[in-house]
Design a protein around this motif. Structure first.
Motif, PDB file in Angstrom:
ATOM      1  N   LEU A   1       5.953  -0.713 -11.848  1.00  0.00           N
ATOM      2  CA  LEU A   1       7.184  -1.359 -11.411  1.00  0.00           C
ATOM      3  C   LEU A   1       7.280  -1.388  -9.886  1.00  0.00           C
ATOM      4  N   LEU A   2       6.916  -0.241  -9.277  1.00  0.00           N
ATOM      5  CA  LEU A   2       6.919  -0.191  -7.810  1.00  0.00           C
ATOM      6  C   LEU A   2       6.015  -1.278  -7.253  1.00  0.00           C
ATOM      7  N   PHE A   3       4.859  -1.421  -7.896  1.00  0.00           N
ATOM      8  CA  PHE A   3       3.874  -2.382  -7.416  1.00  0.00           C
ATOM      9  C   PHE A   3       4.452  -3.797  -7.467  1.00  0.00           C
ATOM     10  N   ILE A   4       5.080  -4.138  -8.602  1.00  0.00           N
ATOM     11  CA  ILE A   4       5.632  -5.495  -8.729  1.00  0.00           C
ATOM     12  C   ILE A   4       6.693  -5.732  -7.655  1.00  0.00           C
ATOM     13  N   VAL A   5       7.597  -4.769  -7.520  1.00  0.00           N
ATOM     14  CA  VAL A   5       8.663  -4.933  -6.529  1.00  0.00           C
ATOM     15  C   VAL A   5       8.056  -5.078  -5.141  1.00  0.00           C
ATOM     16  N   ALA A   6       7.042  -4.251  -4.846  1.00  0.00           N
ATOM     17  CA  ALA A   6       6.450  -4.280  -3.509  1.00  0.00           C
ATOM     18  C   ALA A   6       5.733  -5.593  -3.250  1.00  0.00           C
ATOM     19  N   VAL A   7       5.049  -6.127  -4.275  1.00  0.00           N
ATOM     20  CA  VAL A   7       4.351  -7.398  -4.082  1.00  0.00           C
ATOM     21  C   VAL A   7       5.359  -8.487  -3.734  1.00  0.00           C
ATOM     22  N   VAL A   8       6.451  -8.548  -4.513  1.00  0.00           N
ATOM     23  CA  VAL A   8       7.454  -9.573  -4.238  1.00  0.00           C
ATOM     24  C   VAL A   8       8.002  -9.410  -2.833  1.00  0.00           C
ATOM     25  N   ARG A   9       8.340  -8.173  -2.485  1.00  0.00           N
ATOM     26  CA  ARG A   9       8.985  -7.973  -1.191  1.00  0.00           C
ATOM     27  C   ARG A   9       8.047  -8.225  -0.028  1.00  0.00           C
TER      28      ARG A   9
ATOM     29  N   ASN B   1       0.812  -1.227   0.000  1.00  0.00           N
ATOM     30  CA  ASN B   1       0.000   0.000   0.000  1.00  0.00           C
ATOM     31  C   ASN B   1       0.840   1.270   0.000  1.00  0.00           C
ATOM     32  N   GLN B   2       2.022   1.208   0.613  1.00  0.00           N
ATOM     33  CA  GLN B   2       2.911   2.369   0.479  1.00  0.00           C
ATOM     34  C   GLN B   2       3.288   2.591  -0.980  1.00  0.00           C
ATOM     35  N   ALA B   3       3.600   1.487  -1.662  1.00  0.00           N
ATOM     36  CA  ALA B   3       4.025   1.600  -3.053  1.00  0.00           C
ATOM     37  C   ALA B   3       2.902   2.162  -3.904  1.00  0.00           C
ATOM     38  N   ILE B   4       1.665   1.759  -3.610  1.00  0.00           N
ATOM     39  CA  ILE B   4       0.552   2.246  -4.414  1.00  0.00           C
ATOM     40  C   ILE B   4       0.336   3.741  -4.191  1.00  0.00           C
ATOM     41  N   VAL B   5       0.384   4.155  -2.945  1.00  0.00           N
ATOM     42  CA  VAL B   5       0.198   5.581  -2.680  1.00  0.00           C
ATOM     43  C   VAL B   5       1.317   6.387  -3.337  1.00  0.00           C
TER      44      VAL B   5
ATOM     45  N   SER C   1       2.777 -11.245   3.752  1.00  0.00           N
ATOM     46  CA  SER C   1       1.463 -10.617   3.701  1.00  0.00           C
ATOM     47  C   SER C   1       1.328  -9.797   2.430  1.00  0.00           C
ATOM     48  N   LEU C   2       0.094  -9.403   2.134  1.00  0.00           N
ATOM     49  CA  LEU C   2      -0.182  -8.483   1.038  1.00  0.00           C
ATOM     50  C   LEU C   2      -1.167  -7.461   1.552  1.00  0.00           C
ATOM     51  N   PHE C   3      -0.902  -6.181   1.326  1.00  0.00           N
ATOM     52  CA  PHE C   3      -1.749  -5.112   1.853  1.00  0.00           C
ATOM     53  C   PHE C   3      -1.930  -5.265   3.358  1.00  0.00           C
ATOM     54  N   GLY C   4      -0.969  -5.875   4.017  1.00  0.00           N
ATOM     55  CA  GLY C   4      -1.067  -6.045   5.459  1.00  0.00           C
ATOM     56  C   GLY C   4      -1.844  -7.285   5.887  1.00  0.00           C
ATOM     57  N   PHE C   5      -2.527  -7.973   4.945  1.00  0.00           N
ATOM     58  CA  PHE C   5      -3.229  -9.213   5.319  1.00  0.00           C
ATOM     59  C   PHE C   5      -2.257 -10.371   5.285  1.00  0.00           C
ATOM     60  N   LYS C   6      -2.319 -11.190   6.304  1.00  0.00           N
ATOM     61  CA  LYS C   6      -1.378 -12.298   6.380  1.00  0.00           C
ATOM     62  C   LYS C   6      -1.833 -13.409   5.445  1.00  0.00           C
ATOM     63  N   ILE C   7      -1.037 -13.653   4.414  1.00  0.00           N
ATOM     64  CA  ILE C   7      -1.422 -14.626   3.388  1.00  0.00           C
ATOM     65  C   ILE C   7      -1.074 -16.039   3.840  1.00  0.00           C
ATOM     66  N   PHE C   8       0.111 -16.165   4.385  1.00  0.00           N
ATOM     67  CA  PHE C   8       0.611 -17.509   4.693  1.00  0.00           C
ATOM     68  C   PHE C   8       0.316 -17.946   6.127  1.00  0.00           C
TER      69      PHE C   8
END
Lengths: 238, 227, 243
Positions: free
Chosen positions: B157-165, B52-56, B172-179
């Motif tokens: 590009l920011l979004f892709i990097v942020a998703v991976v990281r 979400n930081q990357a998106i903003v 997590s993604l967007f702060g939701f714990k995926i795993f």
């Protein structure tokens, strides 16, 4: 004094502009093909940072900060111009770069020959504005601290660009996979160097060893005096 | 900023003509501002730890490139060329201040996290680069599209990097714990999966960008550099 | 074009007009948003203080109702400001005291610092909330510590940080780290302050001095240790005057 020194050393290593914050990456990538030009640009960055940050520090403290105008009289104390800080900082950077360029050209033609072409590039180098913004955010308490930070950041940037330029000169003779050549491998190299530089983060800057009569200084300290020398670099931990 | 001014002739053509569409789609792939034009890496990589930081950040940059391009393009015929750079800087700085103030007022938590990096949009080379290379020579509408396209290429590009990281680094993604929860050892963590803490460290952003460049260039041989 | 846009006069005129227009626009924007931004800061502070003794998520407290919940739970008439020696300072609003500034301002004599103490109510019991500030590995860390009515026992805490390493130092905000502090006493039976020590071996539970740290987040944990040890001093002095 010790604190100033630690700000200086920190700015070079653990808070390195390139490896910790990626500031000034554009010119870092564009001008790092040979060591010679890298040295020129690095020197120009040191110079401009050391000049602009103190100026912006004065601007911040006597004009922009909430209550900064109180030197003009009590009735001005309530003004808060901090929303103008970005525009003021960038204007100061751009005009000082211009001014420095003219002065250097007039009084030191030899230096101008070496630095001249790099100076205009610097106005839009993120590390310069970044220096001003970090100075504002961290609220250094004296102009000396701010200058030490600026000088240290400049040196950090210099080390970074000269190091990568040296590596790029050598790597030209290596078999880098074709799609990685140039930009790609430079990114990855910078990343790896950044990892290496992170190990400076664990250094104890000796802030814990203030004299006991200056008890208040411990307010800014995170280390304990009982730490032994050997445990001061906790590379693996962070 | 040494690029020559790209001229787009657009008299009487429809708003989303093929040429205009290209202004948006090109920067997304073959002319991506970060991976190909090498612009604007400066301010952004440090904030790609969370999506979400990357998106903003991406949205802020899109806003500033678009508006900056439009304003400069409208003023392009009356800006005295001697003070051109400083005029561009002032306008970009003003736009960034607007973004910063709005973030501080309406998204205070994110604004705190982005801290100085919002201010650093000013010196983001993408913006100055597009102003100088495109907006100074083109009408407002193509400039708007160009700004949007480049901003989007950057944000993407920011979004892709942020998703991976965020996914591999914090699970997590967007702060939701995926795993699952890494402390309570639920979900994937119960079978011994651990987060790769390396990925949350800033230098890994660079390595991810390097890998993206690698992938992109091995698909498009025209982009390969000869040292 | 009828005018020469490269002439000196026009260049000056353009520059002045630009500055005036941009300046005016920004001034209008900044003034109109100032109230909201200031309130955001205050709400953040309120939330931070509240989070020391209640679970914000559970009680559904967020920025929207921060002000109302704060005035409901924190008794500002009893909250007070003390000095470094633990004496009450009259005439200062504890909410206005910025503890960070007090520690950072080098022009301020350390003995003249003021420390806010908030008095709140939790499940009908009186509790004290003490704001703390310190330094982690990469930047500032801060927090609020809740002390029970016995004026010694830590019953809750919340920590925040600017940019600690995620997954390592940043874990200080997590429950398991905070739980390590709960039930520790800030002063011993004779009223002397206790100096806490972060340990890595997990022996902190039940110990009076040792507190469990975060593996991999040593320096940030040490930062919290130092922060608590330092910031509690004036309050311990103040509490001992009450007994």
């Amino acid at each position: 004094m010790q604190e100033t020194l630690s700000i200086f050393v920190k700015a070079i290593f653990s808070e390195n502009m390139i490896f910790a914050y990626f500031l000034g990456m554009c010119s870092y990538l564009a001008v790092s093909k040979t060591v010679k030009t890298a040295v020129g640009l690095g020197a120009a960055v040191i110079f401009v940072l050391t000049v602009t940050v103190p100026v912006n520090y004065l601007l911040e403290n006597y004009l922009l900060k909430p209550g900064a105008l109180s030197w003009m009289g009590e009735e001005y104390a309530q003004y808060d111009l901090s929303f103008l800080s970005f525009i003021m900082f960038i204007a100061v950077v751009a005009s000082i770069v211009q001014l420095v360029e003219m002065l250097v050209e007039k009084f030191a033609p030899a230096l101008y020959g070496a630095l001249g072409i790099f100076l205009p590039l610097i106005a839009v180098n993120c590390s310069i504005l970044g220096g001003a913004l970090f100075m504002q955010e961290r609220q250094y308490s004296t102009i000396l601290d701010a200058t030490a930070f600026a000088f240290g950041s400049g040196i950090g940037w210099f080390i970074a660009i000269v190091a990568i330029a040296a590596i790029r000169e050598k790597i030209r003779y290596s078999h880098v996979p074709a799609p990685l050549r140039g930009l790609g491998i430079t990114f990855i190299l910078t990343g790896l160097m950044g990892v290496a530089f992170m190990s400076f983060g664990g250094i104890n800057y000796g802030e814990g060893k203030e004299k006991s009569d200056k008890k208040d200084k411990t307010s800014e300290v995170h280390s304990t005096p009982s730490k032994t020398q050997t445990s001061q670099i906790e590379v693996t931990n962070q | 900023m040494s690029e020559t001014v790209e001229k787009v002739k657009a008299p009487g053509e429809p708003l989303f003509s093929k040429k205009n569409r290209k202004l948006i789609t090109d920067p997304l792939t073959d002319n991506n501002p970060v991976t190909v034009q090498v612009l604007g890496i400066c301010s952004a990589l440090a904030i790609t730890v969370q999506v979400n930081q990357a998106i903003v950040m991406g949205l802020s940059v899109i806003f500033v490139t678009m508006m900056g391009n439009v304003v400069i393009s409208m003023l392009r015929n009356i800006i005295p060329s001697r003070i051109r750079i400083i005029v561009q800087l002032v306008i970009v700085a003003a736009l960034v201040i607007i973004v910063d103030q709005i973030l501080a007022a309406f998204l205070p938590d994110l604004s705190e996290k982005l801290s100085v990096f919002v201010g650093l949009i000013i010196t983001n080379c993408i913006i100055m680069g597009r102003l100088e290379a495109f907006a100074m020579g083109n009408k407002p509408w193509p400039s708007l599209l160009d700004g949007f396209g480049n901003g989007l290429g950057y944000a993407g590009l920011l979004f892709i990097v942020a998703v991976v990281r965020e996914l591999l680094g914090s699970g997590s993604l967007f702060g939701f714990k995926i795993f699952g929860d890494s402390i309570e050892k639920t979900g994937l963590y119960s079978v011994g999966y651990v987060n790769n803490n390396l990925l949350v460290l800033p230098p890994m952003a660079l390595i991810i960008v390097g890998i993206i460049i690698w992938v992109q260039r091995s698909r498009n041989k025209a982009l390969i550099e000869d040292h | 074009m009828a005018f020469n846009k490269e002439s000196n006069g026009f260049t000056f005129g353009f520059a002045i007009a630009l500055v005036v227009v941009v300046g005016a626009a920004l001034a209008i924007l900044a003034t109109s948003l100032r109230g909201t931004i200031a309130k955001n800061g205050e709400d953040k502070k309120r939330l931070d203080i509240l989070s020391a003794f209640i679970d914000l998520d559970q009680e559904k407290i967020n920025r929207k109702n921060a002000e109302a919940e704060f005035s409901k739970r924190v008794d500002m008439t009893q909250s007070l400001v003390i000095d470094a020696e633990g004496n009450v300072v009259e005439g200062k609003d504890p909410f206005e005291v910025d503890i960070k500034k007090e520690y950072k301002d080098k022009n301020l004599d350390p003995s003249k610092r003021s420390f806010p103490l908030f008095v709140a109510e939790k499940d009908g019991e009186k509790v004290y909330v003490i704001p703390v500030v310190g330094k982690g590995l990469w930047g500032p860390i801060w927090g609020n510590v809740c002390i029970a009515a016995d004026k010694r026992t830590i019953t809750g805490a919340s920590f925040g940080h600017k940019g600690e390493t995620p997954g390592l130092g940043a874990e200080i905000t997590q429950k398991y780290f905070i739980n390590g502090w709960i039930d520790k006493k800030i002063s011993d039976d004779s009223g002397n302050p206790i100096t806490f020590k972060i340990v890595k071996d997990g022996t902190g539970k039940g110990d009076a001095v040792k507190v469990d740290g975060i593996s991999g987040g040593t320096i940030t944990s040490k930062g919290v240790e130092e922060m608590i040890n330092r910031c509690m001093q004036p309050y311990v002095k103040y509490f001992s005057t009450l007994n």
